[in-house]
Motif scaffolding. Structure first.
Motif, short mmCIF file in Angstrom:
data_model
loop_
_atom_site.label_atom_id
_atom_site.label_comp_id
_atom_site.label_asym_id
_atom_site.label_seq_id
_atom_site.Cartn_x
_atom_site.Cartn_y
_atom_site.Cartn_z
N ALA A 75 4.49 21.77 -7.58
CA ALA A 75 4.08 23.04 -6.66
C ALA A 75 2.47 23.41 -6.71
CB ALA A 75 4.81 24.23 -7.20
N GLN A 76 1.95 23.21 -7.86
CA GLN A 76 0.46 23.36 -7.69
C GLN A 76 -0.33 22.44 -6.79
OE1 GLN A 76 -0.11 23.03 -12.41
NE2 GLN A 76 -2.01 23.64 -11.76
N THR A 77 0.21 21.27 -6.64
CA THR A 77 -0.43 20.60 -5.87
C THR A 77 -0.20 20.95 -4.26
OG1 THR A 77 -0.21 18.57 -7.03
CG2 THR A 77 -0.43 17.93 -4.64
N CYS A 78 1.06 21.48 -3.83
CA CYS A 78 1.30 21.89 -2.43
C CYS A 78 0.66 22.96 -2.29
CB CYS A 78 2.74 22.07 -2.31
SG CYS A 78 3.95 20.97 -2.54
N LEU A 79 0.24 23.83 -3.22
CA LEU A 79 -0.55 25.20 -3.19
C LEU A 79 -2.00 24.60 -3.02
CD1 LEU A 79 1.49 27.44 -5.57
CD2 LEU A 79 1.28 27.74 -3.16
N LYS A 80 -2.29 24.04 -3.69
CA LYS A 80 -3.85 23.76 -3.67
C LYS A 80 -4.29 23.10 -2.43
CE LYS A 80 -7.55 20.78 -6.05
NZ LYS A 80 -7.71 20.11 -7.20
N HIS A 81 -3.31 22.10 -1.95
CA HIS A 81 -3.62 21.33 -0.59
C HIS A 81 -3.25 21.89 0.63
CE1 HIS A 81 -6.02 18.38 -2.84
NE2 HIS A 81 -5.29 18.37 -3.93
N LYS A 82 -2.58 22.86 0.45
CA LYS A 82 -1.68 23.70 1.50
C LYS A 82 -0.82 22.68 2.03
CE LYS A 82 -5.33 27.05 1.98
NZ LYS A 82 -6.31 27.83 2.81
N VAL A 83 -0.04 21.66 1.79
CA VAL A 83 0.75 20.94 2.17
C VAL A 83 2.33 21.20 1.76
CG1 VAL A 83 -0.88 19.11 2.11
CG2 VAL A 83 0.70 19.33 0.09
N ARG A 84 3.36 20.61 2.71
CA ARG A 84 4.56 20.85 2.34
C ARG A 84 5.03 19.64 1.48
NH1 ARG A 84 6.76 22.31 8.52
NH2 ARG A 84 5.83 24.21 8.86
N PRO A 85 5.90 20.02 0.78
CA PRO A 85 6.72 18.93 -0.14
C PRO A 85 7.54 18.14 0.79
CG PRO A 85 7.82 21.15 -0.42
CD PRO A 85 6.61 21.53 0.50
N ASP A 144 -1.78 13.04 -11.39
CA ASP A 144 -2.18 11.76 -10.89
C ASP A 144 -1.61 11.88 -9.29
OD1 ASP A 144 0.61 12.24 -11.34
OD2 ASP A 144 1.00 10.22 -12.29
N ALA A 145 -0.42 12.34 -9.09
CA ALA A 145 -0.23 12.40 -7.55
C ALA A 145 -1.32 13.49 -6.89
CB ALA A 145 1.00 13.21 -7.69
N TYR A 184 0.79 -1.28 0.07
CA TYR A 184 -0.01 0.02 -0.06
C TYR A 184 0.90 1.26 0.04
CZ TYR A 184 -3.64 -3.15 1.28
OH TYR A 184 -4.69 -4.29 1.27
N TYR A 185 0.81 2.47 -1.08
CA TYR A 185 1.46 3.56 -1.06
C TYR A 185 0.31 4.65 -1.24
CZ TYR A 185 5.72 0.64 -1.82
OH TYR A 185 6.84 -0.18 -1.36
N ASP A 186 0.78 5.56 -1.09
CA ASP A 186 0.22 6.96 -1.39
C ASP A 186 0.11 7.38 -2.79
OD1 ASP A 186 -0.03 7.05 1.38
OD2 ASP A 186 1.14 8.53 1.75
N HIS A 187 1.09 6.90 -3.68
CA HIS A 187 1.14 7.31 -5.07
C HIS A 187 1.77 6.22 -5.88
CE1 HIS A 187 1.43 9.52 -8.56
NE2 HIS A 187 2.83 9.77 -8.48
N GLY A 188 1.49 6.37 -6.92
CA GLY A 188 2.55 5.46 -7.98
C GLY A 188 1.81 5.60 -9.40
#
Length: 345
Positions: free
Chosen positions: A242-252, A197-198, A168-172
């Motif tokens: 970067a879009q993903t981090c900004l959209k979900h307000k998460v740190r890389p 996808d991520a 089980y993983y968070d992404h692939g």
């Protein structure tokens, strides 16, 4: 194989392949996927073309005379995200499972059937697979890139890039989906040209669904043949992250921070040149490392093309880092970005 897997109805499975100028590979991809596969030979296999100006559409149309379950449709949105979101249209409401395939890849026999059976047996929302970089040309740059792409320096230890452990993983690398989850999430965010996808996987995990990486179903991935095309690809990857981090307000994660920090240090070194050359220590240190990697690969493979691995690494790291930082500077997505629940008309 479980009884549930044996009872799968191929007519409730759909395979979708986004394409744009894939004349070189599309015939081999379709034959590999459809031939001798008990599911793919009976379920709809759809090529969603984003406006190819080569022979892609003609090749697919010709193959449709051979495979009566093969269909060619137009993807007005052009991107892979837009192509997959075509499955949100009412005509696909009767499908339970979707399989996404790409034209820059080589597929093992029984790939679609294996994915579908795994999705059912593991009772997960998504099955992802590892990619192994392989060369499809004699281009020296591509060969050097192949030899380093799946290494820790190349892929940062990502489990779906050359990984060998199922789990089980968070992404692939996206392969099979439960359409119930795909519909509930509104599919991909079509505001993403890369990393869609991520970003989807992040929403999927937050929803409480699970992703299974099947390391036994491996695909061969054909990487870019030139540094220029690789630069564009990895720039887009950095922008998408970067879009993903900004959209979900998460740190890389650390794996994403390293190329961003490296790029920042390189840029700082160049800016500081009129004042001091102390900061040149980092580019010199980095350059020495990747040069040694290229020399080691060239020696191991007894080929001067191994030296191209150094250029490939520098291209991937800097392009990803600059794409990431440039998008980060722009801030959060504008109001014009399509919402994640928007369906392709």
């Amino acid at each position: 194989m479980s009884d549930k897997a044996r009872d799968i109805d191929p007519e409730r499975v759909v395979v979708l392949i986004p394409t744009l100028n894939e004349a070189a590979q599309i015939e081999a991809v379709l034959c590999d996927l459809i031939q001798d596969d008990p599911v793919a030979s009976r379920c709809p296999v759809i090529v969603a073309d984003g406006g190819s100006d080569d022979d892609t559409c003609a090749i697919v149309s010709k193959l449709a005379e051979r495979f009566d379950n093969l269909r060619l449709i137009h993807n007005p949105g052009k991107t892979q995200a837009a192509a997959m979101n075509l499955l949100l249209q009412p005509e696909f409401d009767g499908f339970d499972i979707a399989v996404r395939c790409d034209a820059h890849a080589a597929y093992p026999s029984g790939y679609v059937s294996g994915l579908v059976h795994c999705l059912v047996e593991k009772d997960v929302a998504s099955v992802v697979v590892p990619m192994d970089a392989i060369a499809d040309s004699g281009e020296c740059f591509q060969r050097g890139l192949v030899w380093v792409a799946d290494s820790k320096l190349g892929a940062g230890g990502s489990p779906h890039r050359g990984g060998t452990a199922s789990g089980y993983y968070d992404h692939g690398h996206h392969a099979a989906f439960r359409m119930s989850s795909f519909r509930a999430l509104g599919g991909y965010d079509v505001g993403f040209r890369a990393n869609e996808d991520a970003e989807y996987d992040m929403r999927l995990i937050c929803r409480g669904d699970r992703i299974w990486l099947n390391a036994d179903l491996r695909i061969g991935y054909f990487p870019r043949r030139s540094a220029r095309r690789l630069w564009k690809q990895y720039w887009n990857y950095g922008v998408g992250r970067a879009q993903t981090c900004l959209k979900h307000k998460v740190r890389p994660g650390l794996r994403q921070l390293i190329p961003a920090i490296h790029t920042g240090l390189v840029l700082l070194s160049l800016l500081a040149l009129p004042v001091t050359r102390v900061f040149l220590l980092w580019p010199l240190f980095y350059g020495t490392i990747i040069l040694c990697v290229g020399l080691q690969i060239a020696w191991r493979h007894r080929s001067a093309c191994g030296l191209m691995a150094s250029l490939a690494l520098a291209t991937m790291h800097l392009a990803w880092g600059m794409g990431f930082l440039s998008r980060l500077v722009q801030g959060r997505p504008s109001a014009q970005m399509p919402a994640q629940t928007e369906k392709t008309p």
